[in-house]
Design a protein around this motif. Sequence first.
Motif, short mmCIF file in Angstrom:
data_model
loop_
_atom_site.label_atom_id
_atom_site.label_comp_id
_atom_site.label_asym_id
_atom_site.label_seq_id
_atom_site.Cartn_x
_atom_site.Cartn_y
_atom_site.Cartn_z
N ARG A 103 50.69 51.50 44.63
CA ARG A 103 51.64 50.45 44.98
C ARG A 103 50.99 49.27 45.67
O ARG A 103 51.55 48.18 45.71
CB ARG A 103 52.75 51.01 45.85
N LEU A 104 49.80 49.48 46.23
CA LEU A 104 49.06 48.38 46.86
C LEU A 104 47.65 48.37 46.29
O LEU A 104 46.92 49.35 46.42
CB LEU A 104 49.01 48.54 48.38
N PRO A 133 60.48 51.03 44.02
CA PRO A 133 59.04 50.80 44.16
C PRO A 133 58.62 49.44 43.62
O PRO A 133 59.13 49.00 42.59
CB PRO A 133 58.41 51.91 43.34
N VAL A 134 57.72 48.80 44.31
CA VAL A 134 57.15 47.55 43.84
C VAL A 134 55.64 47.61 44.06
O VAL A 134 55.17 48.16 45.04
CB VAL A 134 57.78 46.32 44.55
N GLY A 169 60.41 45.48 36.99
CA GLY A 169 59.29 46.39 36.77
C GLY A 169 57.97 45.66 36.75
O GLY A 169 57.05 46.00 36.00
N ALA A 170 57.87 44.63 37.59
CA ALA A 170 56.69 43.77 37.61
C ALA A 170 55.90 43.95 38.90
O ALA A 170 56.48 44.22 39.95
CB ALA A 170 57.11 42.30 37.47
N ARG A 208 53.54 44.87 53.83
CA ARG A 208 54.54 45.57 54.64
C ARG A 208 55.84 45.76 53.86
O ARG A 208 56.45 46.81 53.89
CB ARG A 208 54.79 44.83 55.94
N LEU A 209 56.25 44.76 53.15
CA LEU A 209 57.51 44.82 52.41
C LEU A 209 57.48 45.84 51.29
O LEU A 209 58.48 46.50 51.02
CB LEU A 209 57.85 43.44 51.82
N SER A 210 56.35 45.98 50.64
CA SER A 210 56.27 46.89 49.50
C SER A 210 56.57 48.33 49.90
O SER A 210 57.07 49.11 49.10
CB SER A 210 54.90 46.80 48.83
N ALA A 211 56.31 48.67 51.14
CA ALA A 211 56.57 50.02 51.62
C ALA A 211 58.04 50.21 52.03
O ALA A 211 58.51 51.33 52.11
CB ALA A 211 55.67 50.34 52.80
#
Length: 109
Positions: A104-105, A68-69, A48-49, A60-63
Amino acid sequence: MKFIVDVQLPHILVRDLRRRGHEASRVVDLIARTSTDDLVCTLAAARGAAIFTKDEDFVRLSARVIEPVVVVWLRCGNISNAELLKLIDRTIDYIIAAIERGERLIEVR
Protein backbone atom coordinates in the motif's frame (compact mmCIF):
# COMPACT_ATOMS: atom_id res chain seq x y z
CA MET A 1 -2.64 -0.20 -13.83
CA LYS A 2 -4.61 2.86 -12.85
CA PHE A 3 -2.92 5.93 -11.44
CA ILE A 4 -3.95 9.32 -10.12
CA VAL A 5 -1.20 11.94 -10.19
CA ASP A 6 -1.28 14.50 -7.38
CA VAL A 7 -1.41 18.24 -8.06
CA GLN A 8 2.25 19.01 -7.34
CA LEU A 9 3.47 16.64 -10.06
CA PRO A 10 3.67 17.63 -13.73
CA HIS A 11 1.26 16.57 -16.46
CA ILE A 12 4.22 15.02 -18.27
CA LEU A 13 4.09 12.18 -15.71
CA VAL A 14 0.50 11.40 -16.77
CA ARG A 15 1.56 11.32 -20.42
CA ASP A 16 4.50 9.06 -19.60
CA LEU A 17 2.33 6.61 -17.65
CA ARG A 18 -0.22 6.55 -20.49
CA ARG A 19 2.55 5.96 -23.01
CA ARG A 20 3.51 2.92 -20.95
CA GLY A 21 -0.04 1.59 -21.32
CA HIS A 22 -1.45 2.61 -17.95
CA GLU A 23 -4.60 4.56 -17.19
CA ALA A 24 -3.52 7.85 -15.63
CA SER A 25 -5.22 11.11 -14.68
CA ARG A 26 -4.25 14.20 -12.74
CA VAL A 27 -6.21 15.03 -9.62
CA VAL A 28 -7.11 18.42 -11.10
CA ASP A 29 -8.73 16.72 -14.11
CA LEU A 30 -11.04 14.74 -11.82
CA ILE A 31 -11.87 17.00 -8.88
CA ALA A 32 -11.19 20.56 -7.74
CA ARG A 33 -7.58 21.56 -7.12
CA THR A 34 -8.63 22.62 -3.61
CA SER A 35 -10.08 19.21 -2.72
CA THR A 36 -8.84 17.63 0.48
CA ASP A 37 -6.32 14.81 0.53
CA ASP A 38 -9.04 12.67 2.13
CA LEU A 39 -11.20 13.19 -0.95
CA VAL A 40 -8.28 12.28 -3.23
CA CYS A 41 -7.80 9.02 -1.28
CA THR A 42 -11.51 8.25 -1.51
CA LEU A 43 -11.46 8.91 -5.25
CA ALA A 44 -8.40 6.70 -5.75
CA ALA A 45 -9.95 3.88 -3.72
CA ALA A 46 -13.21 4.10 -5.68
CA ARG A 47 -11.31 3.95 -8.98
CA GLY A 48 -8.90 1.24 -7.85
CA ALA A 49 -6.05 3.62 -8.65
CA ALA A 50 -2.69 4.23 -7.00
CA ILE A 51 -1.78 7.81 -6.12
CA PHE A 52 1.55 9.25 -7.32
CA THR A 53 2.53 12.00 -4.88
CA LYS A 54 5.36 13.82 -3.17
CA ASP A 55 3.07 14.71 -0.26
CA GLU A 56 3.86 12.89 2.99
CA ASP A 57 0.29 13.47 4.19
CA PHE A 58 -0.86 10.67 1.89
CA VAL A 59 1.35 8.21 3.75
CA ARG A 60 -0.68 8.78 6.92
CA LEU A 61 -3.99 8.92 5.08
CA SER A 62 -3.46 5.68 3.20
CA ALA A 63 -3.50 3.78 6.49
CA ARG A 64 -6.72 5.47 7.66
CA VAL A 65 -9.06 5.12 4.71
CA ILE A 66 -11.69 2.39 4.84
CA GLU A 67 -11.03 1.22 1.30
CA PRO A 68 -7.42 0.31 0.59
CA VAL A 69 -5.47 2.86 -1.40
CA VAL A 70 -1.96 2.53 -2.79
CA VAL A 71 0.42 5.47 -2.47
CA VAL A 72 3.50 5.78 -4.68
CA TRP A 73 5.51 8.25 -2.63
CA LEU A 74 8.13 10.04 -4.73
CA ARG A 75 10.87 11.07 -2.31
CA CYS A 76 13.07 12.77 -4.85
CA GLY A 77 12.78 16.42 -3.82
CA ASN A 78 12.61 19.08 -6.49
CA ILE A 79 13.94 17.68 -9.74
CA SER A 80 13.46 18.58 -13.37
CA ASN A 81 10.76 16.90 -15.44
CA ALA A 82 13.48 15.07 -17.37
CA GLU A 83 14.98 13.72 -14.14
CA LEU A 84 11.51 12.72 -12.92
CA LEU A 85 10.90 10.72 -16.09
CA LYS A 86 14.30 9.03 -15.69
CA LEU A 87 13.37 8.12 -12.11
CA ILE A 88 10.08 6.60 -13.27
CA ASP A 89 11.85 4.75 -16.07
CA ARG A 90 14.27 3.22 -13.54
CA THR A 91 11.57 2.28 -11.03
CA ILE A 92 8.31 1.55 -12.89
CA ASP A 93 8.86 -2.22 -12.89
CA TYR A 94 9.50 -2.10 -9.13
CA ILE A 95 6.36 0.04 -8.63
CA ILE A 96 4.15 -2.31 -10.65
CA ALA A 97 5.54 -5.40 -8.90
CA ALA A 98 4.95 -3.82 -5.47
CA ILE A 99 1.35 -2.98 -6.37
CA GLU A 100 0.79 -6.52 -7.63
CA ARG A 101 2.18 -7.87 -4.32
CA GLY A 102 -0.44 -5.82 -2.49
CA GLU A 103 1.85 -3.17 -0.98
CA ARG A 104 0.00 0.00 0.00
CA LEU A 105 3.00 2.30 0.37
CA ILE A 106 5.73 2.30 -2.26
CA GLU A 107 8.63 4.67 -1.63
CA VAL A 108 10.60 5.75 -4.68
CA ARG A 109 13.92 7.55 -4.30
